[in-house]
Design a protein around this motif. Sequence first.
Motif, PDB file in Angstrom:
ATOM      1  N   ASP A  42       0.868  -1.178   0.000  1.00  0.00           N
ATOM      2  CA  ASP A  42       0.000   0.000   0.000  1.00  0.00           C
ATOM      3  C   ASP A  42       0.906   1.228   0.000  1.00  0.00           C
ATOM      4  OD1 ASP A  42      -1.488   2.279   0.922  1.00  0.00           O
ATOM      5  OD2 ASP A  42      -3.050   0.915   1.624  1.00  0.00           O
ATOM      6  N   GLN A  43       0.849   1.980  -1.105  1.00  0.00           N
ATOM      7  CA  GLN A  43       1.770   3.118  -1.233  1.00  0.00           C
ATOM      8  C   GLN A  43       1.373   4.299  -0.368  1.00  0.00           C
ATOM      9  OE1 GLN A  43       3.472   4.055  -5.199  1.00  0.00           O
ATOM     10  NE2 GLN A  43       1.881   2.661  -5.905  1.00  0.00           N
ATOM     11  N   GLU A  44       0.080   4.474  -0.139  1.00  0.00           N
ATOM     12  CA  GLU A  44      -0.374   5.611   0.676  1.00  0.00           C
ATOM     13  C   GLU A  44       0.093   5.436   2.135  1.00  0.00           C
ATOM     14  OE1 GLU A  44      -1.993   8.485   0.457  1.00  0.00           O
ATOM     15  OE2 GLU A  44      -2.863   8.747   2.449  1.00  0.00           O
ATOM     16  N   LEU A  45      -0.074   4.214   2.652  1.00  0.00           N
ATOM     17  CA  LEU A  45       0.222   3.984   4.081  1.00  0.00           C
ATOM     18  C   LEU A  45       1.631   3.433   4.319  1.00  0.00           C
ATOM     19  CD1 LEU A  45      -3.192   2.418   5.240  1.00  0.00           C
ATOM     20  CD2 LEU A  45      -2.476   4.813   5.291  1.00  0.00           C
ATOM     21  N   ASN A  46       2.443   3.341   3.263  1.00  0.00           N
ATOM     22  CA  ASN A  46       3.778   2.732   3.378  1.00  0.00           C
ATOM     23  C   ASN A  46       3.703   1.360   4.040  1.00  0.00           C
ATOM     24  OD1 ASN A  46       5.021   4.949   2.169  1.00  0.00           O
ATOM     25  ND2 ASN A  46       5.342   5.976   4.124  1.00  0.00           N
ATOM     26  N   LEU A  47       2.803   0.536   3.551  1.00  0.00           N
ATOM     27  CA  LEU A  47       2.714  -0.836   4.070  1.00  0.00           C
ATOM     28  C   LEU A  47       3.588  -1.731   3.216  1.00  0.00           C
ATOM     29  CD1 LEU A  47      -1.084  -1.117   4.874  1.00  0.00           C
ATOM     30  CD2 LEU A  47       0.842  -0.910   6.452  1.00  0.00           C
ATOM     31  N   PRO A  48       4.497  -2.482   3.829  1.00  0.00           N
ATOM     32  CA  PRO A  48       5.475  -3.246   3.061  1.00  0.00           C
ATOM     33  C   PRO A  48       4.935  -4.590   2.583  1.00  0.00           C
ATOM     34  CG  PRO A  48       5.850  -3.565   5.384  1.00  0.00           C
ATOM     35  CD  PRO A  48       4.675  -2.637   5.283  1.00  0.00           C
ATOM     36  N   VAL A  49       5.553  -5.088   1.522  1.00  0.00           N
ATOM     37  CA  VAL A  49       5.234  -6.436   1.049  1.00  0.00           C
ATOM     38  C   VAL A  49       5.761  -7.457   2.062  1.00  0.00           C
ATOM     39  CG1 VAL A  49       5.729  -8.115  -0.795  1.00  0.00           C
ATOM     40  CG2 VAL A  49       5.262  -5.723  -1.380  1.00  0.00           C
ATOM     41  N   THR A  50       6.937  -7.163   2.623  1.00  0.00           N
ATOM     42  CA  THR A  50       7.564  -8.125   3.537  1.00  0.00           C
ATOM     43  C   THR A  50       7.951  -7.450   4.853  1.00  0.00           C
ATOM     44  OG1 THR A  50       9.842  -7.600   2.937  1.00  0.00           O
ATOM     45  CG2 THR A  50       8.708  -9.209   1.532  1.00  0.00           C
ATOM     46  N   SER A  51       8.273  -8.257   5.833  1.00  0.00           N
ATOM     47  CA  SER A  51       8.856  -7.744   7.071  1.00  0.00           C
ATOM     48  C   SER A  51      10.312  -7.369   6.793  1.00  0.00           C
ATOM     49  CB  SER A  51       8.783  -8.819   8.160  1.00  0.00           C
ATOM     50  OG  SER A  51       7.437  -9.164   8.403  1.00  0.00           O
ATOM     51  N   SER A  52      10.959  -6.700   7.753  1.00  0.00           N
ATOM     52  CA  SER A  52      12.377  -6.350   7.585  1.00  0.00           C
ATOM     53  C   SER A  52      13.027  -6.264   8.966  1.00  0.00           C
ATOM     54  CB  SER A  52      12.524  -5.022   6.832  1.00  0.00           C
ATOM     55  OG  SER A  52      11.804  -3.990   7.478  1.00  0.00           O
ATOM     56  N   LEU A  53      14.359  -6.183   8.967  1.00  0.00           N
ATOM     57  CA  LEU A  53      15.078  -6.179  10.263  1.00  0.00           C
ATOM     58  C   LEU A  53      16.272  -5.234  10.160  1.00  0.00           C
ATOM     59  CD1 LEU A  53      15.881  -9.362  12.300  1.00  0.00           C
ATOM     60  CD2 LEU A  53      17.613  -7.603  12.037  1.00  0.00           C
ATOM     61  N   SER A  54      16.454  -4.415  11.189  1.00  0.00           N
ATOM     62  CA  SER A  54      17.505  -3.387  11.108  1.00  0.00           C
ATOM     63  C   SER A  54      18.351  -3.327  12.363  1.00  0.00           C
ATOM     64  CB  SER A  54      16.850  -2.018  10.905  1.00  0.00           C
ATOM     65  OG  SER A  54      16.015  -1.729  12.010  1.00  0.00           O
ATOM     66  N   ILE A  55      19.465  -2.592  12.231  1.00  0.00           N
ATOM     67  CA  ILE A  55      20.283  -2.238  13.389  1.00  0.00           C
ATOM     68  C   ILE A  55      20.314  -0.706  13.438  1.00  0.00           C
ATOM     69  CG2 ILE A  55      22.412  -2.482  11.984  1.00  0.00           C
ATOM     70  CD1 ILE A  55      22.242  -3.108  15.764  1.00  0.00           C
ATOM     71  N   SER A  56      20.087  -0.152  14.605  1.00  0.00           N
ATOM     72  CA  SER A  56      20.088   1.307  14.737  1.00  0.00           C
ATOM     73  C   SER A  56      21.519   1.822  14.885  1.00  0.00           C
ATOM     74  CB  SER A  56      19.255   1.738  15.945  1.00  0.00           C
ATOM     75  OG  SER A  56      17.894   1.509  15.647  1.00  0.00           O
ATOM     76  N   LEU A  57      21.723   3.051  14.426  1.00  0.00           N
ATOM     77  CA  LEU A  57      23.086   3.591  14.362  1.00  0.00           C
ATOM     78  C   LEU A  57      23.432   4.503  15.533  1.00  0.00           C
ATOM     79  CD1 LEU A  57      23.604   4.229  10.541  1.00  0.00           C
ATOM     80  CD2 LEU A  57      24.176   2.226  11.924  1.00  0.00           C
ATOM     81  N   ALA A  58      22.930   4.169  16.701  1.00  0.00           N
ATOM     82  CA  ALA A  58      23.349   4.812  17.953  1.00  0.00           C
ATOM     83  C   ALA A  58      23.327   6.337  17.865  1.00  0.00           C
ATOM     84  CB  ALA A  58      24.728   4.281  18.346  1.00  0.00           C
ATOM     85  N   ASN A  59      24.525   6.943  17.907  1.00  0.00           N
ATOM     86  CA  ASN A  59      24.558   8.410  17.957  1.00  0.00           C
ATOM     87  C   ASN A  59      24.531   9.076  16.580  1.00  0.00           C
ATOM     88  OD1 ASN A  59      27.027   7.506  17.282  1.00  0.00           O
ATOM     89  ND2 ASN A  59      28.172   8.675  18.808  1.00  0.00           N
ATOM     90  N   LYS A  60      24.309   8.280  15.524  1.00  0.00           N
ATOM     91  CA  LYS A  60      24.080   8.888  14.199  1.00  0.00           C
ATOM     92  C   LYS A  60      22.568   8.953  14.006  1.00  0.00           C
ATOM     93  CE  LYS A  60      28.226   8.802  12.027  1.00  0.00           C
ATOM     94  NZ  LYS A  60      28.999   9.770  12.783  1.00  0.00           N
ATOM     95  N   GLY A  61      22.033  10.153  13.926  1.00  0.00           N
ATOM     96  CA  GLY A  61      20.585  10.252  13.809  1.00  0.00           C
ATOM     97  C   GLY A  61      20.136  11.699  13.741  1.00  0.00           C
ATOM     98  N   SER A  62      18.914  11.947  14.199  1.00  0.00           N
ATOM     99  CA  SER A  62      18.324  13.293  14.107  1.00  0.00           C
ATOM    100  C   SER A  62      17.726  13.756  15.430  1.00  0.00           C
ATOM    101  CB  SER A  62      17.169  13.312  13.105  1.00  0.00           C
ATOM    102  OG  SER A  62      17.616  13.203  11.813  1.00  0.00           O
ATOM    103  N   PHE A  63      17.970  15.019  15.744  1.00  0.00           N
ATOM    104  CA  PHE A  63      17.246  15.703  16.824  1.00  0.00           C
ATOM    105  C   PHE A  63      16.187  16.567  16.167  1.00  0.00           C
ATOM    106  CE2 PHE A  63      21.320  15.082  18.859  1.00  0.00           C
ATOM    107  CZ  PHE A  63      20.981  14.813  20.173  1.00  0.00           C
ATOM    108  N   THR A  64      14.985  16.525  16.696  1.00  0.00           N
ATOM    109  CA  THR A  64      13.947  17.431  16.185  1.00  0.00           C
ATOM    110  C   THR A  64      13.422  18.267  17.340  1.00  0.00           C
ATOM    111  OG1 THR A  64      13.278  15.994  14.386  1.00  0.00           O
ATOM    112  CG2 THR A  64      11.644  17.554  15.144  1.00  0.00           C
ATOM    113  N   GLU A  65      13.433  19.580  17.124  1.00  0.00           N
ATOM    114  CA  GLU A  65      12.832  20.487  18.108  1.00  0.00           C
ATOM    115  C   GLU A  65      11.597  21.077  17.451  1.00  0.00           C
ATOM    116  OE1 GLU A  65      15.413  23.670  19.360  1.00  0.00           O
ATOM    117  OE2 GLU A  65      13.738  24.591  20.431  1.00  0.00           O
ATOM    118  N   LEU A  66      10.500  20.984  18.168  1.00  0.00           N
ATOM    119  CA  LEU A  66       9.218  21.346  17.574  1.00  0.00           C
ATOM    120  C   LEU A  66       8.511  22.365  18.463  1.00  0.00           C
ATOM    121  CD1 LEU A  66       7.857  20.017  15.102  1.00  0.00           C
ATOM    122  CD2 LEU A  66       6.626  18.544  16.690  1.00  0.00           C
TER     123      LEU A  66
END
Length: 337
Positions: A42-66
Motif C-alpha cells: 500500500d503506497q499511501e500507508l507505506n505498508l510493506p510487502v515483507t517484514s524487515s530487520l535493522s540495526i540502529s546507528l546509535a549516535n548517528k541520527g536526528s534531533f527534532t525540536e518542535l
Amino acid sequence: MKKSDIVRTLLKNRYRHAPLHSSATAYAPSNIALCKYWGKRDQELNLPVTSSLSISLANKGSFTELSLTQNPNDVVFVNGQQLDLNSSFGKRLQAYFDLFRVKSSLFFETNIKTNIPIGAGLASSACGFASMVMALNALFGWELKENELSILARLGSGSASRSLWHGFVEWRAGEQSDGLDSFGELIADTWPEFCVGLLIITEAEKEISSRVAMQRTVTTSPLYSAWPLKVKNDLSTLKRAIGSKDFRLLGETAESNALTMHATMLSAWPPVFYALPETITLMKKIWALREQGFMLFFTQDAGPNLKLLFLEKDAEAVQREFPHVDIIKPFKQTSKE
Ligand code: DP6
C-alpha cells in the motif's frame, strides 16, 4: 484508506486543541536494514510487502525540536538552514504536518539537526520522521505506545517505523489493510561487539528516490516475485544468527539480502543501479579480504555508499584497510551526541 483515517483512529480521545508544552525535543537514531524493506503493498500507508530487520546507528541520527509558530505557515530548519517548503522534502513534511494540525490555523516551527548526510541512502528520512513523531507526542502530551508511534512514523517513511529504538528492530509487515498491525518491535538481544562502518563514497543526493525505485521494481522486475521468499528465509536466519551470536551467518545473510535487493532493481525497467565505480571497487576489496580470512561483510541501500559489518576485535584492521571509515558501535555509543 487514507493516512488521516489512521491518525484519527490512533489519536481518538487524545487530541488536544492546545499543545501541552511550548516546545519539545526528541532524538531518533538512523537505522540500516540487514534484511531490507523493498516494495509496498500500500503506497499511501507505506505498508510493506515483507517484514524487515535493522540495526540502529546509535549516535548517528536526528534531533527534532518542535514548537508552534504564529506565522501563517510552517517553518522548517535543517541543520540551521531554512528548508524550501516547495522542495520535494518540504512538500512531504508539510503533508505530514497536515495530518496533525488539530485546527487549520496551527503551524509548526521545526528545527531538525542531523549528523548524517541527507538523501544519500543513509536513512536520514527514517530518523527524521521518527524523531518528529516523538517530538509531536511530547509536544501534545499524547502518551502513545511505542507501536503506535512506530505506525505514525511509518506514515512519514516506511523505514522510520524501525528508528524508535536502539539495537536490532524487526518491522513486521502485518496483514491488515489499515496497517494497524504493521509496526517495529525491538529485539531484546544485545551484541556489544557488533560494529557498523560507514563508507561514504559521496554525500550527494541520490538520482532516484527509494520510493520511486521500489515501486518501479515491484511493477517491472521479473525477479521481484522471488523476493518475498528470500526475505522470509533471511529474516529467520538473521534472528537465529542474532540469538546465537553467529557473526558469519549474520554477515553472509545480510550481504546476500542486499545484493538480491539490488539484483531486483537492476532487472527493473528502466533499470535502477545505485552503485558507482568506487562502490564496485570496494565490494571487490571486501571479498578479497574475506578470502584472506577477514570476517567482514557489507550492506548497501538506495545509494552508492556501503556499510561494513564486523566485530569490534577487527575494528583496528578495518580502520587500517579503509582509512575513511566511520565506525559505529550500536550497543556502546547510544549517548545522543
Ligand atoms: C533500501 O523507507 O526510504 O533503505 O517508505 O517510501 O519512505 P519510503 O521508503 P524508505 O525505503 C528504505 C529502503 C531501503 C531498505 C530499508 O531501509 O529497509
